[in-house]
Design a protein around this motif. Structure first.
Motif, short mmCIF file in Angstrom:
data_model
loop_
_atom_site.label_atom_id
_atom_site.label_comp_id
_atom_site.label_asym_id
_atom_site.label_seq_id
_atom_site.Cartn_x
_atom_site.Cartn_y
_atom_site.Cartn_z
N UNK A 141 42.06 44.74 51.33
CA UNK A 141 41.65 43.78 50.30
C UNK A 141 41.78 42.31 50.70
N UNK A 142 42.81 41.95 51.47
CA UNK A 142 42.97 40.55 51.90
C UNK A 142 41.80 40.14 52.79
N UNK A 143 41.33 41.05 53.63
CA UNK A 143 40.17 40.78 54.49
C UNK A 143 38.92 40.63 53.67
N UNK A 144 38.76 41.48 52.65
CA UNK A 144 37.61 41.37 51.74
C UNK A 144 37.64 40.02 51.03
N UNK A 145 38.85 39.56 50.68
CA UNK A 145 39.01 38.27 49.99
C UNK A 145 38.53 37.13 50.89
N UNK A 146 38.85 37.18 52.18
CA UNK A 146 38.41 36.14 53.13
C UNK A 146 36.88 36.09 53.17
N UNK A 147 36.26 37.27 53.29
CA UNK A 147 34.79 37.32 53.38
C UNK A 147 34.13 36.91 52.06
N UNK A 148 34.76 37.26 50.95
CA UNK A 148 34.23 36.86 49.64
C UNK A 148 34.28 35.34 49.51
N UNK A 149 35.38 34.74 49.91
CA UNK A 149 35.52 33.27 49.83
C UNK A 149 34.51 32.58 50.75
N UNK A 150 34.31 33.15 51.95
CA UNK A 150 33.34 32.57 52.89
C UNK A 150 31.95 32.57 52.27
N UNK A 151 31.63 33.64 51.55
CA UNK A 151 30.31 33.76 50.92
C UNK A 151 30.21 32.80 49.72
N UNK A 152 31.28 32.67 48.95
CA UNK A 152 31.28 31.81 47.76
C UNK A 152 31.20 30.33 48.17
N UNK A 153 31.91 29.97 49.23
CA UNK A 153 31.84 28.60 49.76
C UNK A 153 32.84 27.64 49.13
N UNK A 154 32.96 26.43 49.71
CA UNK A 154 33.98 25.46 49.31
C UNK A 154 33.87 24.98 47.85
N UNK A 155 32.65 24.91 47.31
CA UNK A 155 32.46 24.38 45.95
C UNK A 155 33.26 25.14 44.89
N UNK A 156 33.31 26.47 45.03
CA UNK A 156 33.96 27.29 44.00
C UNK A 156 35.22 27.98 44.53
N UNK A 157 35.75 27.46 45.63
CA UNK A 157 36.90 28.10 46.27
C UNK A 157 38.12 28.14 45.36
N UNK A 158 38.44 27.02 44.70
CA UNK A 158 39.69 26.95 43.92
C UNK A 158 39.74 28.00 42.82
N UNK A 159 38.65 28.09 41.99
CA UNK A 159 38.70 29.08 40.90
C UNK A 159 38.67 30.51 41.43
N UNK A 160 38.00 30.72 42.57
CA UNK A 160 37.96 32.07 43.16
C UNK A 160 39.33 32.47 43.69
N UNK A 161 40.02 31.51 44.32
CA UNK A 161 41.36 31.78 44.85
C UNK A 161 42.33 32.07 43.69
N UNK A 162 42.20 31.33 42.60
CA UNK A 162 43.04 31.56 41.41
C UNK A 162 42.83 33.00 40.91
N UNK A 163 41.58 33.40 40.83
CA UNK A 163 41.25 34.76 40.38
C UNK A 163 41.81 35.80 41.34
N UNK A 164 41.69 35.55 42.65
CA UNK A 164 42.23 36.49 43.65
C UNK A 164 43.75 36.61 43.54
N UNK A 165 44.41 35.48 43.27
CA UNK A 165 45.87 35.49 43.14
C UNK A 165 46.29 36.41 41.99
N UNK A 166 45.48 36.41 40.93
CA UNK A 166 45.79 37.27 39.77
C UNK A 166 45.47 38.74 40.03
N UNK A 167 44.40 39.01 40.79
CA UNK A 167 43.92 40.40 40.90
C UNK A 167 44.39 41.14 42.16
N UNK A 168 44.64 40.42 43.24
CA UNK A 168 45.07 41.11 44.47
C UNK A 168 46.50 41.64 44.33
N UNK A 169 46.79 42.83 44.89
CA UNK A 169 48.18 43.28 44.92
C UNK A 169 49.03 42.23 45.66
#
Length: 198
Positions: A141-169
């Motif tokens: 899952x952490x690897x999937x998170x890296x690739x998801x963030x790369x696809x989402x890009x810098x503009x929406x990184x903060x809210x995506x990281x916040x969401x990952x922090x809540x959902x990732x084990x």
């Protein structure tokens, strides 16, 4: 005595769905032209599918006739055979992690090997070379998170990281946070800022 095509076909049918065959594996049974001709005949007869240059798979028999094997199974078999890392693309990762509702139209995988296209029946699968940092955490899952963030890009990184922090084990979040030094600056910054919140 079995003919060369029969031997190849028997081996092909013994593989799990998506298992791949390379003509090179059969050079002990005949000359290169003879092996290539056997593969060509089996492909024309619909008993094998040519998924890429020098790579074949067996169609899967189903209730409604035969179909191409599942792309993820072929990709996995290729990865095991070549020793490459092959993982789903960032768009698929973002979807599976709940960061987007978009479902990718085309199947794309990222690899440590060379870029190539696989032909599976009517669909085409792209296996694309990716930089090492995108593959560093593998298929976890952490690897999937890296690739998801790369696809989402810098503009929406903060809210995506916040969401990952809540959902990732917790262990996966820790792995993601620990890998910051290997990631692009904007991604490392977004993860670091979120990690400071505990």
């Amino acid at each position: 005595m079995n003919t060369l095509p029969e031997t190849i076909l028997r081996h092909a049918q013994s593989l799990p769905e998506g298992g791949v065959l390379l003509p090179k594996e059969f050079l002990h049974l005949g000359s290169r032209p003879a092996v290539d001709q056997a593969f060509s005949r089996l492909t024309k007869a619909g008993k094998l599918l040519r998924v890429a240059r020098g790579t074949y798979a067996t169609p899967v028999a189903g209730r409604f006739g035969s179909r191409a094997p599942a792309p993820e199974k072929v990709v996995q078999a290729l990865a095991e055979q070549s020793g490459e890392i092959v993982v789903p693309h960032g768009a698929s990762a973002a979807n599976s992690l709940g960061l987007t509702q978009q479902v990718p139209i085309r199947e794309v995988y990222l690899t440590s090997g060379r870029t190539r296209k696989l032909k599976l029946g009517r669909s085409e699968v792209l296996v694309k070379h990716a930089p090492r940092w995108m593959l560093a955490l593998g298929s976890r899952p952490a690897g999937a998170a890296v690739r998801a963030l790369a696809w989402i890009g810098p503009m929406h990184a903060s809210e995506s990281v916040l969401s990952l922090h809540r959902t990732l084990p917790h262990t996966e979040w820790q792995a993601l946070a620990s890998a910051r030094a290997t990631l692009p600056g904007w991604m490392a910054k977004a993860i670091g800022q979120e990690a400071m919140h505990g």
